[in-house]
Design a protein around this motif. Structure first.
Motif, mmCIF file in Angstrom:
data_model
loop_
_atom_site.group_PDB
_atom_site.id
_atom_site.type_symbol
_atom_site.label_atom_id
_atom_site.label_comp_id
_atom_site.label_asym_id
_atom_site.label_seq_id
_atom_site.Cartn_x
_atom_site.Cartn_y
_atom_site.Cartn_z
ATOM 1 N N THR A 262 47.947 43.522 38.225
ATOM 2 C CA THR A 262 46.995 43.600 39.333
ATOM 3 C C THR A 262 45.557 43.547 38.835
ATOM 4 O O THR A 262 44.733 42.785 39.369
ATOM 5 N N MET A 263 45.241 44.327 37.806
ATOM 6 C CA MET A 263 43.876 44.345 37.279
ATOM 7 C C MET A 263 43.502 43.019 36.638
ATOM 8 O O MET A 263 42.386 42.519 36.823
ATOM 9 N N GLN A 264 44.448 42.434 35.882
ATOM 10 C CA GLN A 264 44.153 41.169 35.230
ATOM 11 C C GLN A 264 43.811 40.087 36.238
ATOM 12 O O GLN A 264 42.796 39.407 36.119
ATOM 13 N N TRP A 265 44.669 39.920 37.241
ATOM 14 C CA TRP A 265 44.445 38.850 38.199
ATOM 15 C C TRP A 265 43.283 39.138 39.141
ATOM 16 O O TRP A 265 42.648 38.214 39.651
ATOM 17 N N PHE A 266 42.980 40.406 39.367
ATOM 18 C CA PHE A 266 41.818 40.733 40.205
ATOM 19 C C PHE A 266 40.540 40.227 39.545
ATOM 20 O O PHE A 266 39.725 39.542 40.179
ATOM 21 N N PHE A 267 40.360 40.567 38.258
ATOM 22 C CA PHE A 267 39.154 40.123 37.551
ATOM 23 C C PHE A 267 39.131 38.601 37.406
ATOM 24 O O PHE A 267 38.104 37.957 37.599
ATOM 25 N N TYR A 268 40.275 38.029 37.070
ATOM 26 C CA TYR A 268 40.341 36.589 36.835
ATOM 27 C C TYR A 268 40.091 35.811 38.125
ATOM 28 O O TYR A 268 39.302 34.864 38.149
ATOM 29 N N ASP A 269 40.743 36.200 39.220
ATOM 30 C CA ASP A 269 40.564 35.503 40.487
ATOM 31 C C ASP A 269 39.150 35.687 41.036
ATOM 32 O O ASP A 269 38.615 34.799 41.694
ATOM 33 N N THR A 270 38.576 36.854 40.770
ATOM 34 C CA THR A 270 37.204 37.087 41.235
ATOM 35 C C THR A 270 36.236 36.114 40.581
ATOM 36 O O THR A 270 35.342 35.565 41.238
ATOM 37 N N ILE A 271 36.414 35.887 39.294
ATOM 38 C CA ILE A 271 35.552 34.939 38.584
ATOM 39 C C ILE A 271 35.810 33.512 39.064
ATOM 40 O O ILE A 271 34.880 32.735 39.319
ATOM 41 N N LYS A 272 37.087 33.156 39.233
ATOM 42 C CA LYS A 272 37.403 31.795 39.642
ATOM 43 C C LYS A 272 36.922 31.476 41.047
ATOM 44 O O LYS A 272 36.627 30.319 41.367
ATOM 45 N N SER A 273 36.837 32.471 41.910
ATOM 46 C CA SER A 273 36.391 32.237 43.280
ATOM 47 C C SER A 273 34.920 32.570 43.465
ATOM 48 O O SER A 273 34.426 32.607 44.581
ATOM 49 N N SER A 274 34.230 32.806 42.357
ATOM 50 C CA SER A 274 32.821 33.200 42.437
ATOM 51 C C SER A 274 31.923 32.020 42.801
ATOM 52 O O SER A 274 32.334 30.863 42.767
ATOM 53 N N LYS A 275 30.681 32.328 43.112
ATOM 54 C CA LYS A 275 29.711 31.312 43.468
ATOM 55 C C LYS A 275 29.101 30.638 42.233
ATOM 56 O O LYS A 275 28.209 29.823 42.345
ATOM 57 N N TRP A 276 29.589 31.023 41.050
ATOM 58 C CA TRP A 276 29.079 30.413 39.819
ATOM 59 C C TRP A 276 29.661 29.029 39.579
ATOM 60 O O TRP A 276 29.139 28.241 38.817
ATOM 61 N N ILE A 277 30.808 28.733 40.204
ATOM 62 C CA ILE A 277 31.552 27.525 39.877
ATOM 63 C C ILE A 277 31.571 26.561 41.060
ATOM 64 O O ILE A 277 31.791 26.965 42.196
ATOM 65 N N VAL A 278 31.371 25.294 40.789
ATOM 66 C CA VAL A 278 31.501 24.258 41.806
ATOM 67 C C VAL A 278 32.708 23.416 41.459
ATOM 68 O O VAL A 278 32.970 23.148 40.288
ATOM 69 N N SER A 279 33.480 23.036 42.464
ATOM 70 C CA SER A 279 34.699 22.277 42.200
ATOM 71 C C SER A 279 34.374 20.921 41.615
ATOM 72 O O SER A 279 33.349 20.298 41.924
ATOM 73 N N ALA A 280 35.286 20.453 40.744
ATOM 74 C CA ALA A 280 35.089 19.162 40.110
ATOM 75 C C ALA A 280 35.290 18.060 41.139
ATOM 76 O O ALA A 280 36.070 18.192 42.074
#
Length: 282
Positions: A262-280
């Protein structure tokens, strides 16, 4: 890209760029390192249950015995190996998963996405577990032999000469494999990346990690036995017993799955869905 920002978006990096892989690696390191660090007391108990099942036969009684005989600090023995070792493993696992996902998507164009996701996860896990092995081998020795050395990171020089080190690495990288079940919910239109884990997605991940825990349990027991009671894999298997290979310490290992995943995927998914990244671009 201009000044570290994707032009016209205000975002830090583009999906599947070097910066994207870096963010996923950092997210994996932080999520895996902190989640495993938080569960150190249960990991200490798990290892002791594996090497001394008569004395440590239950979760509550085992924790109580460790506390009374060795003090509260005993419950955090090997914490540095947990934090740094699984941090390295998590960084490799999540960062390389994204890399292999892109690589296999380009190579296996006509294949089902689930096949690509599984192959990506399996490939990343091999590298991740090889990176973890030295930390894990030292951690187990620290947790089972209090007089060995107090800090895991100080134990590498001492441990390189001990029997079972190479075998431990082979066992862990071969059998300590986790399955990844892909997202079971559709992406909403207009979303750049997937949303943080839904209940359905989290449940699938918990199930996949639980299955991986059951499959890897014999190897986990052998690795612990190699650090204290056995010099070879065959001797370890003989000492443990065939049935015990699959059942010893399994309840506590499955118990650890929930909070760690739960903790691993929470941090990982939070980063992946963040506003820092734009889809390719497609």
């Amino acid at each position: 890209m201009k000044g570290g920002v994707v032009e016209g978006t205000g975002r830090v990096c583009e999906e599947f760029s070097a910066g994207y892989y870096g963010l996923c690696t950092v997210g994996g390191m932080f999520g895996a390192g902190t989640s495993h660090l938080a569960t150190t007391p249960f990991d200490v108990l798990k290892v002791n249950m594996q090497v001394n099942p008569v004395k440590y036969h239950g979760i509550s009684s085992g924790l109580s015995t460790l506390w009374k005989e060795q003090g509260p600090s005993a419950l955090w023995r090997g914490w540095s190996g947990k934090f740094f070792g699984y941090g390295v493993q998590g960084g490799c696992k999540f960062g390389l998963y994204e890399y292999f996902k892109k690589l296999y998507s380009n190579v296996l164009v006509d294949h089902n996405k689930s096949v690509i996701f599984f192959a990506s996860s399996a490939s990343a896990q091999v590298f991740a577990d090889v990176a973890l092995c030295p930390f894990e081998a030292v951690k187990v020795r620290v947790q089972t032999q209090p007089n060995f050395i107090r800090a895991c990171l100080m134990g590498f020089q001492n441990y390189m000469h001990l029997k079972g080190f190479l075998v431990s690495m082979i066992m862990f990288s071969t059998f300590e494999h986790r399955f990844y079940i892909s997202q079971c919910y559709p992406k909403k239109k207009g979303r750049l990346l997937e949303s943080p884990a839904t209940w359905c997605d989290m449940f699938s991940r918990l199930c996949s990690w639980a299955i991986g825990t059951i499959i890897s349990n014999p190897a986990d027991n052998v690795v612990s036995s190699l650090q204290k009671k056995a010099d070879t894999v065959l001797q370890a298997v003989k000492n443990i017993g065939f049935v015990n290979l699959f059942t010893r310490s399994l309840p506590i290992r499955i118990t650890l799955v929930g909070p760690v995943v739960t903790m691993q995927w929470f941090f990982y998914d939070t980063i992946k869905s963040s506003k820092w990244i734009v889809s390719a671009p497609p």
